[in-house]
Design a protein around this motif. Structure first.
Motif, PDB file in Angstrom:
ATOM      1  N   ASP A  29       0.531  -1.190   0.002  1.00 43.81           N
ATOM      2  CA  ASP A  29      -0.087  -0.310   0.041  1.00 43.81           C
ATOM      3  C   ASP A  29       0.883   1.132   0.299  1.00 43.81           C
ATOM      4  O   ASP A  29       0.201   2.845   0.077  1.00 43.81           O
ATOM      5  N   VAL A  30       1.918   1.669   0.232  1.00 44.08           N
ATOM      6  CA  VAL A  30       3.594   2.657  -0.263  1.00 44.08           C
ATOM      7  C   VAL A  30       3.286   2.643  -0.711  1.00 44.08           C
ATOM      8  O   VAL A  30       4.465   3.118  -1.620  1.00 44.08           O
ATOM      9  N   VAL A  31       3.479   1.583  -2.055  1.00 47.21           N
ATOM     10  CA  VAL A  31       3.908   1.484  -3.613  1.00 47.21           C
ATOM     11  C   VAL A  31       3.615   1.814  -4.453  1.00 47.21           C
ATOM     12  O   VAL A  31       1.888   1.695  -4.659  1.00 47.21           O
ATOM     13  N   LYS A  32       3.912   2.921  -5.354  1.00 39.85           N
ATOM     14  CA  LYS A  32       2.901   3.405  -5.970  1.00 39.85           C
ATOM     15  C   LYS A  32       4.269   3.210  -7.847  1.00 39.85           C
ATOM     16  O   LYS A  32       5.582   3.623  -7.552  1.00 39.85           O
ATOM     17  N   PHE A  33       3.719   3.234  -8.586  1.00 49.01           N
ATOM     18  CA  PHE A  33       4.571   2.492  -9.570  1.00 49.01           C
ATOM     19  C   PHE A  33       4.129   2.349 -11.021  1.00 49.01           C
ATOM     20  O   PHE A  33       2.765   2.201 -11.132  1.00 49.01           O
ATOM     21  N   SER A  34       4.298   2.174 -12.261  1.00 51.04           N
ATOM     22  CA  SER A  34       3.237   2.079 -13.739  1.00 51.04           C
ATOM     23  C   SER A  34       4.453   1.352 -14.190  1.00 51.04           C
ATOM     24  O   SER A  34       5.642   1.225 -14.365  1.00 51.04           O
ATOM     25  N   GLY A  35       3.949   1.338 -15.365  1.00 50.36           N
ATOM     26  CA  GLY A  35       4.154  -0.092 -16.465  1.00 50.36           C
ATOM     27  C   GLY A  35       3.879  -0.346 -16.926  1.00 50.36           C
ATOM     28  O   GLY A  35       2.149  -1.451 -16.777  1.00 50.36           O
ATOM     29  N   GLU A  36       4.219  -2.208 -16.885  1.00 47.47           N
ATOM     30  CA  GLU A  36       3.625  -3.962 -17.026  1.00 47.47           C
ATOM     31  C   GLU A  36       3.521  -4.350 -16.457  1.00 47.47           C
ATOM     32  O   GLU A  36       4.717  -4.420 -16.273  1.00 47.47           O
ATOM     33  N   VAL A  37       2.788  -5.458 -15.498  1.00 44.98           N
ATOM     34  CA  VAL A  37       2.971  -6.438 -14.261  1.00 44.98           C
ATOM     35  C   VAL A  37       2.764  -7.773 -15.785  1.00 44.98           C
ATOM     36  O   VAL A  37       1.415  -8.104 -15.881  1.00 44.98           O
ATOM     37  N   CYS A  38       3.653  -8.199 -15.417  1.00 47.80           N
ATOM     38  CA  CYS A  38       3.308  -9.918 -16.170  1.00 47.80           C
ATOM     39  C   CYS A  38       2.968 -11.295 -14.748  1.00 47.80           C
ATOM     40  O   CYS A  38       4.347 -11.519 -14.859  1.00 47.80           O
ATOM     41  N   PHE A  39       2.582 -12.311 -15.019  1.00 47.25           N
ATOM     42  CA  PHE A  39       2.150 -12.974 -13.854  1.00 47.25           C
ATOM     43  C   PHE A  39       1.653 -14.012 -14.305  1.00 47.25           C
ATOM     44  O   PHE A  39       0.912 -14.210 -15.029  1.00 47.25           O
ATOM     45  N   LYS A  40       1.644 -15.305 -13.484  1.00 48.66           N
ATOM     46  CA  LYS A  40       1.259 -16.709 -13.734  1.00 48.66           C
ATOM     47  C   LYS A  40       0.213 -16.898 -12.994  1.00 48.66           C
ATOM     48  O   LYS A  40      -0.666 -17.827 -12.894  1.00 48.66           O
ATOM     49  N   SER A  41       0.596 -17.084 -11.358  1.00 49.16           N
ATOM     50  CA  SER A  41      -0.721 -17.159 -10.504  1.00 49.16           C
ATOM     51  C   SER A  41      -1.908 -16.761  -9.970  1.00 49.16           C
ATOM     52  O   SER A  41      -2.653 -16.454  -9.772  1.00 49.16           O
ATOM     53  N   LEU A  42      -1.147 -15.880  -8.894  1.00 44.19           N
ATOM     54  CA  LEU A  42      -1.605 -14.451  -8.142  1.00 44.19           C
ATOM     55  C   LEU A  42      -0.865 -13.475  -8.228  1.00 44.19           C
ATOM     56  O   LEU A  42      -0.117 -13.632  -7.550  1.00 44.19           O
ATOM     57  N   LEU A  43      -1.505 -12.356  -8.375  1.00 43.78           N
ATOM     58  CA  LEU A  43      -1.034 -11.068  -7.987  1.00 43.78           C
ATOM     59  C   LEU A  43      -2.236 -10.006  -7.254  1.00 43.78           C
ATOM     60  O   LEU A  43      -3.410  -9.697  -7.488  1.00 43.78           O
ATOM     61  N   ARG A  44      -2.051  -9.632  -5.813  1.00 38.60           N
ATOM     62  CA  ARG A  44      -3.021  -8.711  -5.060  1.00 38.60           C
ATOM     63  C   ARG A  44      -2.086  -7.195  -5.360  1.00 38.60           C
ATOM     64  O   ARG A  44      -0.184  -7.153  -5.445  1.00 38.60           O
ATOM     65  N   ILE A  45      -2.918  -6.752  -5.153  1.00 35.23           N
ATOM     66  CA  ILE A  45      -2.119  -4.376  -5.382  1.00 35.23           C
ATOM     67  C   ILE A  45      -3.234  -3.941  -4.479  1.00 35.23           C
ATOM     68  O   ILE A  45      -4.506  -3.650  -4.084  1.00 35.23           O
ATOM     69  N   ASP A  46      -2.209  -3.502  -3.794  1.00 37.90           N
ATOM     70  CA  ASP A  46      -2.592  -2.600  -2.172  1.00 37.90           C
ATOM     71  C   ASP A  46      -2.413  -1.284  -2.434  1.00 37.90           C
ATOM     72  O   ASP A  46      -2.800  -0.299  -2.117  1.00 37.90           O
ATOM     73  N   GLY A  47      -1.645  -1.159  -3.240  1.00 40.46           N
ATOM     74  CA  GLY A  47      -0.963   0.491  -3.836  1.00 40.46           C
ATOM     75  C   GLY A  47      -1.890   1.180  -5.240  1.00 40.46           C
ATOM     76  O   GLY A  47      -2.540   0.362  -5.494  1.00 40.46           O
TER      77      GLY A  47
END
Length: 138
Positions: A29-47
């Protein structure tokens, strides 16, 4: 010279051998970024994230209080509880939680709208030509 025992520090760190295909992702929740995220199983974004999120088989969770802007989301399952501004394409299911705030085009074979979700301004389901909400064109 002291006769007290001294703890030895072993510089070799043993890490478990985890298959990289099973790794999970987490954006705090303290992270701020931009771009492209590729993942395989699970990604949780709190930020705060801006950009593309891609996974042919994975599940994306956008937590309450999280923000995804300029979104181009293409995942198997999307569970949205935070704010998403942009497009969401889920190949299996899209779940809109009661705290979700979504602006953009939604595409999924299964749409689940959690009970008490009241921020619907306009929702159009193209396959059935169903539209509802005060801001939908008539």
């Amino acid at each position: 010279m002291s006769s007290q025992p001294v703890a030895k520090i072993n510089p070799t760190v043993h890490r478990p051998n985890i298959n990289k295909d099973n790794w999970l992702g987490f954006v705090g929740d303290v992270v701020k970024f931009s771009g492209e995220v590729c993942f395989k199983s699970l990604l949780r974004i709190d930020g705060h994230f801006s950009g593309a999120v891609i996974s042919s088989d994975g599940t994306l969770i956008v937590s309450t209080g999280a923000e995804v802007t300029d979104a181009k989301i293409q995942v198997a399952i999307a569970k949205i509880n935070g704010t998403v501004e942009g497009d969401i394409h889920a190949t299996k299911e899209l779940v809109l939680g009661r705290t979700a705030n979504v602006t953009g085009k939604l595409s999924a074979p299964a749409l689940i709208v959690e009970e008490l979700w009241k921020k619907v301004r306009c929702l159009t389901v193209a396959a059935t030509r169903l539209s509802f909400g005060p801001d939908c064109p008539r």
